[in-house]
Design a protein around this motif. Sequence first.
Motif, short mmCIF file in Angstrom:
data_model
loop_
_atom_site.label_atom_id
_atom_site.label_comp_id
_atom_site.label_asym_id
_atom_site.label_seq_id
_atom_site.Cartn_x
_atom_site.Cartn_y
_atom_site.Cartn_z
N LEU A 52 0.90 -1.17 0.23
CA LEU A 52 0.02 -0.04 0.03
C LEU A 52 0.79 1.26 -0.16
CD1 LEU A 52 -2.84 -0.70 2.40
CD2 LEU A 52 -2.99 -0.26 0.20
N THR A 94 2.25 -2.49 -8.83
CA THR A 94 1.58 -2.19 -7.44
C THR A 94 2.47 -1.37 -6.61
OG1 THR A 94 2.24 -4.24 -6.23
CG2 THR A 94 -0.03 -4.31 -7.03
N THR A 97 1.57 2.31 -7.85
CA THR A 97 0.24 2.93 -8.07
C THR A 97 -0.04 3.35 -6.57
OG1 THR A 97 0.00 1.24 -9.84
CG2 THR A 97 -2.22 2.24 -8.69
N MET A 99 -2.18 3.20 -3.80
CA MET A 99 -3.27 2.59 -3.32
C MET A 99 -4.09 2.76 -1.78
SD MET A 99 -3.21 -0.92 -5.56
CE MET A 99 -1.66 -1.46 -5.08
N SER A 101 -5.34 4.98 1.19
CA SER A 101 -6.04 6.13 1.23
C SER A 101 -6.60 6.23 2.88
CB SER A 101 -7.32 6.03 0.48
OG SER A 101 -7.88 5.11 0.80
N PRO A 108 -7.58 0.72 1.97
CA PRO A 108 -7.17 0.63 0.40
C PRO A 108 -8.18 1.06 -0.55
CG PRO A 108 -7.62 -1.71 1.08
CD PRO A 108 -7.78 -0.62 2.32
N GLY A 109 -7.90 1.60 -1.65
CA GLY A 109 -8.97 2.05 -2.88
C GLY A 109 -9.05 0.82 -3.63
N ALA A 112 -8.52 0.82 -7.20
CA ALA A 112 -7.16 0.94 -7.77
C ALA A 112 -6.54 -0.53 -7.97
CB ALA A 112 -6.31 1.68 -6.77
N PHE A 113 -6.98 -1.38 -7.22
CA PHE A 113 -6.80 -2.80 -7.19
C PHE A 113 -7.25 -3.27 -8.72
CE2 PHE A 113 -6.66 -2.63 -2.50
CZ PHE A 113 -5.28 -2.88 -2.34
N VAL A 116 -5.34 -1.79 -11.55
CA VAL A 116 -3.96 -2.47 -11.62
C VAL A 116 -4.06 -3.92 -12.22
CG1 VAL A 116 -2.28 -3.62 -10.01
CG2 VAL A 116 -2.95 -1.25 -9.94
#
Length: 141
Positions: A52, A94, A97, A99, A101, A108-109, A112-113, A116
């Motif tokens: 993260l 990852t 990026t 991710m 928040s 985790p957002g 975004a996962f 990705v």
Amino acid sequence: MKKALLSALILIAGLGTGGAGAFATSLVMADRHAQAERDTRFVSTGPIIAPLVFADGRLSGYVTFEGQIEVSSEQAERIRKNMPLLLDAVNMRTYRTPMASGPDGLVPGVDAFRRVLLDAAVQTFGRETVRRAIVTQATPA
């Protein structure tokens, strides 16, 4: 006068025949496309451990997430066999990026996962193979 009338009739008949052929072709192709859309399977990625990362690049922690990618039925076995290639592509994305928040960075957002996972799947298997990607679970590691 007869020549002009005959030419007009031939033109109209040709347009009608061509239009009917195009219409029939579009029906056949639409049926094939609809069949291809129905013949899909979801292939599980298994658990993926990812960092993260905050937007500024600092590490917040790690998260485990699972996802599935939707592919055509005839490609499903090939995708399963080549899953390590997808996991490598996910890992390479990852850490770049953001991710994380929330104030502590542990939330985790999930979108975004998904992004990705989809980007990595398209890179690995091709846009024509991958229909979509979904995230089925995300938990802090």
